[in-house]
Scaffold this active site. Sequence first.
Site, mmCIF file in Angstrom:
data_model
loop_
_atom_site.group_PDB
_atom_site.id
_atom_site.type_symbol
_atom_site.label_atom_id
_atom_site.label_comp_id
_atom_site.label_asym_id
_atom_site.label_seq_id
_atom_site.Cartn_x
_atom_site.Cartn_y
_atom_site.Cartn_z
ATOM 1 C CG ASP A 3 -1.818 -5.818 7.215
ATOM 2 O OD1 ASP A 3 -2.516 -6.693 6.953
ATOM 3 O OD2 ASP A 3 -1.049 -5.025 6.309
ATOM 4 N N GLY B 81 0.848 -1.105 0.074
ATOM 5 C CA GLY B 81 0.252 0.077 0.005
ATOM 6 C C GLY B 81 0.863 1.203 -0.076
ATOM 7 C CG PHE B 82 4.980 2.880 2.456
ATOM 8 C CD1 PHE B 82 5.871 3.033 1.314
ATOM 9 C CD2 PHE B 82 4.926 3.080 3.555
ATOM 10 C CE1 PHE B 82 6.876 4.096 1.851
ATOM 11 C CE2 PHE B 82 5.937 3.933 4.158
ATOM 12 C CZ PHE B 82 6.759 4.305 3.122
ATOM 13 N N GLY B 83 3.790 1.532 -1.203
ATOM 14 C CA GLY B 83 4.567 2.048 -2.450
ATOM 15 C C GLY B 83 5.469 0.613 -2.931
ATOM 16 C CE LYS B 84 5.412 0.094 -9.127
ATOM 17 N NZ LYS B 84 5.579 0.677 -10.189
ATOM 18 C CB VAL B 85 9.923 -3.448 -1.879
ATOM 19 C CG1 VAL B 85 10.846 -3.909 -0.933
ATOM 20 C CG2 VAL B 85 8.674 -3.129 -0.829
#
Length: 846
Positions: free
Chosen positions: A654, A537-541
């Site tokens: 989570d 959700g935060f972004g890509k890794v």
Amino acid sequence: MNTYSSLSIFLFFHLLLLPLHIAFANNATSYLPLENIALDCGANKSEQVSYNERIWTGDAGSEYVSSNDEETNKSLMAKASVINASVPDVPYMTARVFHSPFTYRFNVTPGPKFVRLHFYPTSYLDLDVSKAFVSLTAGNFTLLHNLSVSLTTEYINKPYLMKEFIIHVNGRTLELTFSPSSNASDIYAFVNGIEVVSMPSNLYIQGDNAHIPLVGHVPVLSYIHNDSALETMYRINTGGYAIPAKYDTGMFRTWTGDEEASFSAISGYYSDNLTMPIRYPKAIPRYVAPELVYRTSSDMPPFPNPLINLNFNLSWFFPVDSGFNYLVRLHICDVHPDWITKENQVVFNIYLNNQTAMGGFDVIAVSGGPGIPVYLDFVVMVPETREGKQDLWVDLYPDVRSKPQYYTTFLNGVEIFKLSNWAGNLAGVNPTSCKSESVVPVPHVAISENPKKITFIIIGCGLSLVALGGSILFFVIVYVLKLVDPRKISWRHLLILLRNKVRKAHKSSFRHHNFSMGEVRVATNNFDEALVIGIGGFGKVYKASFDGGSTFVAIKRSNPMSEQGALEFETEIHVLSQLRHHNLVSLLSHCQEDGELILAYEYMSNGTLFNHLHSRSREELPLSWIQRLEICIGVARGLHYLHTGTEHKFIHRDIKTSNILLDHNWVAKVSDFGLAKASNPTLISTNVKGSVGYLDPEYFRRHKLTEKSDVYSFGVVLLEVLSARPAVNPVEDDEHGNLAEWALYCCENGIITQLVDPDLEGKIATESFETYIEVVKKCLAEKGEERPTMSDVLQRLVLALQLQRNADNNIAPTRDGKITENTDLERNSDLTPGIEFSEIMIPIGR
Ligand SMILES: *[C@@H]1O[C@H](CO)[C@@H](O)[C@H](O)[C@H]1NC(C)=O
Ligand SMILES: *[C@@H]1O[C@H](CO)[C@@H](O)[C@H](O)[C@H]1NC(C)=O
Ligand SMILES: *[C@@H]1O[C@H](CO)[C@@H](O)[C@H](O)[C@H]1NC(C)=O
Ligand SMILES: *[C@@H]1O[C@H](CO)[C@@H](O)[C@H](O)[C@H]1NC(C)=O
Ligand SMILES: *[C@@H]1O[C@H](CO)[C@@H](O)[C@H](O)[C@H]1NC(C)=O
Ligand SMILES: *[C@@H]1O[C@H](CO)[C@@H](O)[C@H](O)[C@H]1NC(C)=O
Ligand SMILES: *[C@@H]1O[C@H](CO)[C@@H](O)[C@H](O)[C@H]1NC(C)=O
Ligand SMILES: *[C@@H]1O[C@H](CO)[C@@H](O)[C@H](O)[C@H]1NC(C)=O
Ligand SMILES: *[C@@H]1O[C@H](CO)[C@@H](O)[C@H](O)[C@H]1NC(C)=O
Ligand SMILES: *[C@@H]1O[C@H](CO)[C@@H](O)[C@H](O)[C@H]1NC(C)=O
Ligand SMILES: *[C@@H]1O[C@H](CO)[C@@H](O)[C@H](O)[C@H]1NC(C)=O
């Protein structure tokens, strides 16, 4: 087998969950040191600051430094260039920097003294901290030689360093001479703080009167010369939390907690009785160790089937310097008054470094009853090797031969001291950093034990059973024969894997490296899509490579459009900076530049658990049942730590298989703390968060968040691990779509085996399976309060693993509780003591 009901017998076992402040009810006045000097080096004498309930005085202008030395610029006063919130101001924010030898003189009474040195590695006077190499002598003793504070703190993974020595002062002065370890102009030395505290004269060294077994040389007893110098390597309150200096018994010793000790190999079961009175016998003065050390112990888990404990040792390992002798003190006190009160109920063997230190130690027989402490001293020789450091192992194992009522062992505290060698040296080698790993370090102090200097004194007393009345110790030395040969379940190997893991983490020079956005762009090839290893959700890794491809790091980049992202970014930093556990992913660094938010984590080469269960490549073998159990145990340990291990207890919120990462050794690590929350039982959360399929229905309905919500989600993870089916499957119809609901339906209808991953069919032992299913059902209980704690879950999973291993090894515990190998044991029992040996007394140290 209803394993939960049998567990209730052991109900009084519960983890030490008390917050720190309640726990200290210790009367610290038991020893009043004559000398209690605390010097804040590099500060003016007039500056007196209280820290840890002691007054620290500046050293400049004090009676401990000669004004002559100060004026000739042999040393300079300096302030730390970097202030770190996790480092106390006193004594760490000022330092004295030495470019040539500099002596502190303390006028003290004769006798042993604690000398503690404090170091904070940062730049002083714009000098490069990696060029600081400290040497220190005290009289004829070399306490430090070429110590690199920065390499050492990196290795132990702490921002600052405290070294504690015990020095015997014969005259009336104690001289501490600091010097840089080489004449090169850019090499210097420094120190931030010095403590000199007197101690009871016979606390650790009883001189020639003490008879200390020399481990590995069974009939040999040794004593430590009363003028030897010692260095404290470890002082641990096993089974409990850290005890800060001010709560010690007047000597300001620091006891490390078990939770932060990475060297407790199998983290035992913690038991404690914080109301139990500790009755110090005459022979053991109260100041030996605080009551709190004795009130908590690390035990073998109270498995309903006691034979399981015979499969492993309760063990710890401690990295130490090679080529020295060590004094190991074990503190033992029975805090189980409800079931251990008599002799022959708990009898165990003590192994140090893989050798029998003591066999048949019967706690109650030696101490006299519950709540009465004892301690045992041993000397262990750690041979010189090419590696500068090696591990010293402490293993405890039930003594099957004396047929105790319970197969268990426990330990309340351990202290390990390095003994000065014949040349008066105590200095070890610096830990190697990651970069020089390929270079085999050669110990720079080429002083090894000189056998000619050891005198042997033969005491011709044919005792095989020595009980030393009057002295503090009671030794029952039994010449233990061949060990019981429990199936060699390779716990040890598991541990070695784990330990190597911990070591690697320590060595990583990348830790706390702060980098710029530019460096990140280079390392990720300007956020190359081909390097994406995950999307959240935060972004890509991204998989980023540093140091020319020798170090990989996972880089999480926030989605600049997402407000949620910024919030989760803050939460993640906030939470992760307070946690350190080898089953939680470590945050290495973070940066915030050009409106971009970047987090850097250790790189997990085996990816997510989700991928191994659901989108495995064709070539890849499915995870075995044992591997799956080990992964679940790792996750359970991480969650248990999260829920109980820190001052602010956290709830992850989570837990799912895509947030469980696996490193190159298949060690599981929980990641993604963006939704984590400090536990607050009274808070009603307005905003329910989590992932579909894993979300606790009670939390969903009542908005009340507790640790048990994580337990529910973990239950779903367990199901996923067993079945290799996703938590929610939109393709299937309603009934099969939600894994948790479908599993409960299967349980009710007795068709639970339908759930099992076809890859595991016929490979799971029935007992292991039943134990596992039992845990799953408990975790998925409707009401939070009916779900077990993570510590319960952890134990059941360890049990499931043990049962599987037993089945694989064909150990069949018979119904009357006897082990099948018993015949061997009986045969050996002829070899019991009684054989006459001569005791040899050898002096250790100088
Ligand atoms: C600690 O012990 C001393 C001497 O035994 C006693 O005078 C004092 O009251 C005790 N203090 C506490 C807090 O128990
Ligand atoms: C110590 O005192 C001197 C003057 O007496 C002052 O110049 C100096 O700045 C002080 N040092 C510190 C570290 O405060
Ligand atoms: C000590 O150092 C200061 C400044 O670094 C300098 O001014 C002074 O002359 C030096 N004194 C001696 C005796 O070298
Ligand atoms: C150092 O050793 C010498 C010779 O062994 C001895 O005479 C002297 O007293 C020792 N000094 C100290 C401070 O122990
Ligand atoms: C302070 O120390 C902690 C723990 O070692 C480290 O993570 C952090 O980066 C340090 N902060 C600074 C500003 O150096
Ligand atoms: C450092 O210098 C001193 C005298 O200046 C000399 O005695 C000593 O041997 C030198 N040490 C090294 C390691 O070069
Ligand atoms: C140390 O031991 C020697 C004999 O080995 C003895 O003469 C001396 O008094 C002892 N010192 C102390 C402080 O106990
Ligand atoms: C703690 O110890 C006290 C005194 O021995 C005993 O009465 C009590 O039952 C113990 N509590 C637990 C939980 O074991
Ligand atoms: C326990 O430790 C001892 C000593 O290191 C070792 O010999 C023994 O095999 C270990 N037992 C088990 C079950 O691992
Ligand atoms: C422990 O000792 C046994 C027998 O001496 C040896 O076979 C084994 O390899 C040792 N284990 C370790 C871990 O050192
Ligand atoms: C001091 O330690 C460093 C780092 O371990 C090493 O590179 C250096 O050679 C050592 N110097 C001496 C004089 O032993």
